[in-house]
Design a protein around this motif. Sequence first.
Motif, PDB file in Angstrom:
ATOM      1  N   ALA A 158     -13.921  69.331 116.280  1.00  0.00           N
ATOM      2  CA  ALA A 158     -12.748  70.113 116.882  1.00  0.00           C
ATOM      3  C   ALA A 158     -12.937  71.056 115.730  1.00  0.00           C
ATOM      4  N   ALA A 159     -13.059  71.018 114.788  1.00  0.00           N
ATOM      5  CA  ALA A 159     -12.166  71.618 113.826  1.00  0.00           C
ATOM      6  C   ALA A 159     -13.769  73.418 114.277  1.00  0.00           C
ATOM      7  N   LEU A 160     -14.213  73.220 114.839  1.00  0.00           N
ATOM      8  CA  LEU A 160     -15.184  74.681 114.951  1.00  0.00           C
ATOM      9  C   LEU A 160     -14.663  74.640 116.188  1.00  0.00           C
ATOM     10  N   ALA A 161     -14.495  73.711 117.102  1.00  0.00           N
ATOM     11  CA  ALA A 161     -12.878  74.832 118.413  1.00  0.00           C
ATOM     12  C   ALA A 161     -11.809  75.016 117.994  1.00  0.00           C
ATOM     13  N   ALA A 162     -10.953  74.751 116.808  1.00  0.00           N
ATOM     14  CA  ALA A 162      -9.962  75.478 116.703  1.00  0.00           C
ATOM     15  C   ALA A 162      -9.925  76.961 116.098  1.00  0.00           C
ATOM     16  N   ALA A 163     -11.222  76.955 115.468  1.00  0.00           N
ATOM     17  CA  ALA A 163     -11.009  78.844 115.059  1.00  0.00           C
ATOM     18  C   ALA A 163     -11.903  80.012 116.267  1.00  0.00           C
ATOM     19  N   ASP A 164     -12.020  78.931 117.837  1.00  0.00           N
ATOM     20  CA  ASP A 164     -12.049  79.684 118.710  1.00  0.00           C
ATOM     21  C   ASP A 164     -10.452  79.669 119.876  1.00  0.00           C
ATOM     22  N   ALA A 165      -9.924  80.450 119.112  1.00  0.00           N
ATOM     23  CA  ALA A 165      -8.873  80.256 119.840  1.00  0.00           C
ATOM     24  C   ALA A 165      -8.522  80.225 121.287  1.00  0.00           C
ATOM     25  N   ASP A 166      -9.693  81.560 121.825  1.00  0.00           N
ATOM     26  CA  ASP A 166     -10.428  81.920 123.440  1.00  0.00           C
ATOM     27  C   ASP A 166     -10.628  81.228 125.081  1.00  0.00           C
ATOM     28  N   THR A 167     -11.295  80.702 123.903  1.00  0.00           N
ATOM     29  CA  THR A 167     -11.871  79.394 124.899  1.00  0.00           C
ATOM     30  C   THR A 167     -11.061  78.004 125.240  1.00  0.00           C
ATOM     31  N   PRO A 168      -9.758  77.615 126.378  1.00  0.00           N
ATOM     32  CA  PRO A 168      -9.562  76.786 126.618  1.00  0.00           C
ATOM     33  C   PRO A 168      -9.777  75.481 126.582  1.00  0.00           C
ATOM     34  N   ASN A 169      -8.998  74.825 126.109  1.00  0.00           N
ATOM     35  CA  ASN A 169      -9.494  73.434 125.420  1.00  0.00           C
ATOM     36  C   ASN A 169      -8.670  72.592 126.764  1.00  0.00           C
ATOM     37  N   TRP A 170     -10.202  71.503 127.191  1.00  0.00           N
ATOM     38  CA  TRP A 170      -9.333  70.865 128.419  1.00  0.00           C
ATOM     39  C   TRP A 170      -9.769  68.956 127.748  1.00  0.00           C
ATOM     40  N   LEU A 171      -9.125  68.302 127.717  1.00  0.00           N
ATOM     41  CA  LEU A 171      -9.235  66.983 127.218  1.00  0.00           C
ATOM     42  C   LEU A 171      -8.947  65.869 128.683  1.00  0.00           C
ATOM     43  N   LEU A 172      -9.928  65.148 128.368  1.00  0.00           N
ATOM     44  CA  LEU A 172      -9.730  64.261 129.570  1.00  0.00           C
ATOM     45  C   LEU A 172      -9.484  62.773 129.418  1.00  0.00           C
ATOM     46  N   SER A 173      -7.713  61.982 130.072  1.00  0.00           N
ATOM     47  CA  SER A 173      -7.260  61.617 129.137  1.00  0.00           C
ATOM     48  C   SER A 173      -6.561  59.979 130.155  1.00  0.00           C
ATOM     49  N   LEU A 174      -6.383  59.212 130.298  1.00  0.00           N
ATOM     50  CA  LEU A 174      -5.691  58.273 130.679  1.00  0.00           C
ATOM     51  C   LEU A 174      -4.618  58.423 130.309  1.00  0.00           C
ATOM     52  N   ALA A 175      -3.931  58.653 129.659  1.00  0.00           N
ATOM     53  CA  ALA A 175      -2.502  58.695 129.532  1.00  0.00           C
ATOM     54  C   ALA A 175      -1.749  59.888 130.355  1.00  0.00           C
ATOM     55  N   GLU A 176      -0.720  60.793 129.895  1.00  0.00           N
ATOM     56  CA  GLU A 176       0.277  61.275 130.479  1.00  0.00           C
ATOM     57  C   GLU A 176      -0.626  62.709 130.640  1.00  0.00           C
ATOM     58  N   ALA A 177      -1.291  62.896 131.316  1.00  0.00           N
ATOM     59  CA  ALA A 177      -2.027  64.263 132.011  1.00  0.00           C
ATOM     60  C   ALA A 177      -1.371  65.449 133.240  1.00  0.00           C
ATOM     61  N   VAL A 178      -1.857  66.435 133.434  1.00  0.00           N
ATOM     62  CA  VAL A 178      -1.386  66.995 134.176  1.00  0.00           C
ATOM     63  C   VAL A 178      -3.002  66.770 135.293  1.00  0.00           C
ATOM     64  N   PRO A 179      -2.390  67.045 136.755  1.00  0.00           N
ATOM     65  CA  PRO A 179      -3.064  66.674 137.717  1.00  0.00           C
ATOM     66  C   PRO A 179      -4.515  67.960 137.361  1.00  0.00           C
ATOM     67  N   MET A 180      -5.649  67.752 137.905  1.00  0.00           N
ATOM     68  CA  MET A 180      -7.341  69.339 137.009  1.00  0.00           C
ATOM     69  C   MET A 180      -7.011  70.151 138.301  1.00  0.00           C
ATOM     70  N   ALA A 181      -6.761  69.883 139.513  1.00  0.00           N
ATOM     71  CA  ALA A 181      -6.495  70.702 140.488  1.00  0.00           C
ATOM     72  C   ALA A 181      -5.388  71.815 139.762  1.00  0.00           C
ATOM     73  N   ARG A 182      -3.987  71.342 140.162  1.00  0.00           N
ATOM     74  CA  ARG A 182      -3.082  72.309 138.958  1.00  0.00           C
ATOM     75  C   ARG A 182      -3.078  72.669 137.763  1.00  0.00           C
ATOM     76  N   ARG A 183      -4.234  72.069 136.805  1.00  0.00           N
ATOM     77  CA  ARG A 183      -4.478  72.647 135.978  1.00  0.00           C
ATOM     78  C   ARG A 183      -6.056  73.591 135.829  1.00  0.00           C
ATOM     79  N   MET A 184      -6.407  73.943 136.853  1.00  0.00           N
ATOM     80  CA  MET A 184      -7.374  74.715 136.816  1.00  0.00           C
ATOM     81  C   MET A 184      -6.714  75.946 137.837  1.00  0.00           C
ATOM     82  N   ALA A 185      -5.097  75.686 138.119  1.00  0.00           N
ATOM     83  CA  ALA A 185      -4.413  77.005 138.895  1.00  0.00           C
ATOM     84  C   ALA A 185      -3.750  77.144 137.113  1.00  0.00           C
ATOM     85  N   GLN A 186      -3.475  76.850 136.929  1.00  0.00           N
ATOM     86  CA  GLN A 186      -2.723  77.314 135.425  1.00  0.00           C
ATOM     87  C   GLN A 186      -3.982  77.501 134.413  1.00  0.00           C
ATOM     88  N   ASP A 187      -4.748  77.362 134.171  1.00  0.00           N
ATOM     89  CA  ASP A 187      -5.247  77.836 133.339  1.00  0.00           C
ATOM     90  C   ASP A 187      -6.337  79.215 133.363  1.00  0.00           C
TER      91      ASP A 187
END
Length: 251
Positions: A158-187
């Motif tokens: 995560a520390a390495l990823a934090a330095a790469d602000a140009d790459t979107p990050n997705w978290l696969l989660s069973l908690a509150e989350a947006v459906p992947m199809a909608r996230r694809m359109a947004q991101d």
Amino acid sequence: MPARLYLDAPLSADAELALPAGAARHVQVLRLQPGEEITLFNGQGGEWRAEIVRMGRQSVEVRVTAHDPVERELPIAVTLVAGMPANDRFDWLIEKATELGAAAIEPVVCERSVLRLSGERAERKREHWQAVAVAAAEQSGRTRVPLIAPVRTLSQAAALAAADADTPNWLLSLAEAVPMARRMAQDLGGGVGRLRVYSGPEGGFSPAEETLVRGIGARAISLGTRVLRSETAPLAVLAALGLTPPSDRAS
């Protein structure tokens, strides 16, 4: 279809070269003969046609003939940051993720990980997993081989990823989350070229780990109402990205 072999070496038309031991053994197992054609690729793009010119008891020499600029990669370079499942299931995950187009795979140790590696054992495993990726790329027609990163903790990744602000990050989660199809359109509209996907081990990420990954800007996504295994969930993401036309991602 000619045998496909990966060579970690420069390739050029009319070059003659001796295949490394593993590739030479593959050719001999297939009982190929001088004059027959094979396909070579080195991860630099496209494929090279080559002709077997000489065979010894343990050696094979080929002549490179022509380059084909074919590409079979996903339009988005996807890095999987994956909590390592136990036993041989990570081998299976790497094989299938390679077939489905992953650009890189980062093995991570998480709070709930059963498999915990460090030091020389971790490096031997990384080398083994890289060989699994090479074999899967040869079989599946990939023109590039995913890079298998050194084993890290989730916090290190995560520390390495934090330095790469140009790459979107997705978290696969069973908690509150947006459906992947909608996230694809947004991101993924507007020509986004890279994506990083975080997927947990058996039992998923702990609440603290989810907070950590969300803290670097990761957007939580849901794959639906069913709970997928740790080695299945990231493959579902790759399959969806590979089957969705680019125009649909930007809609």
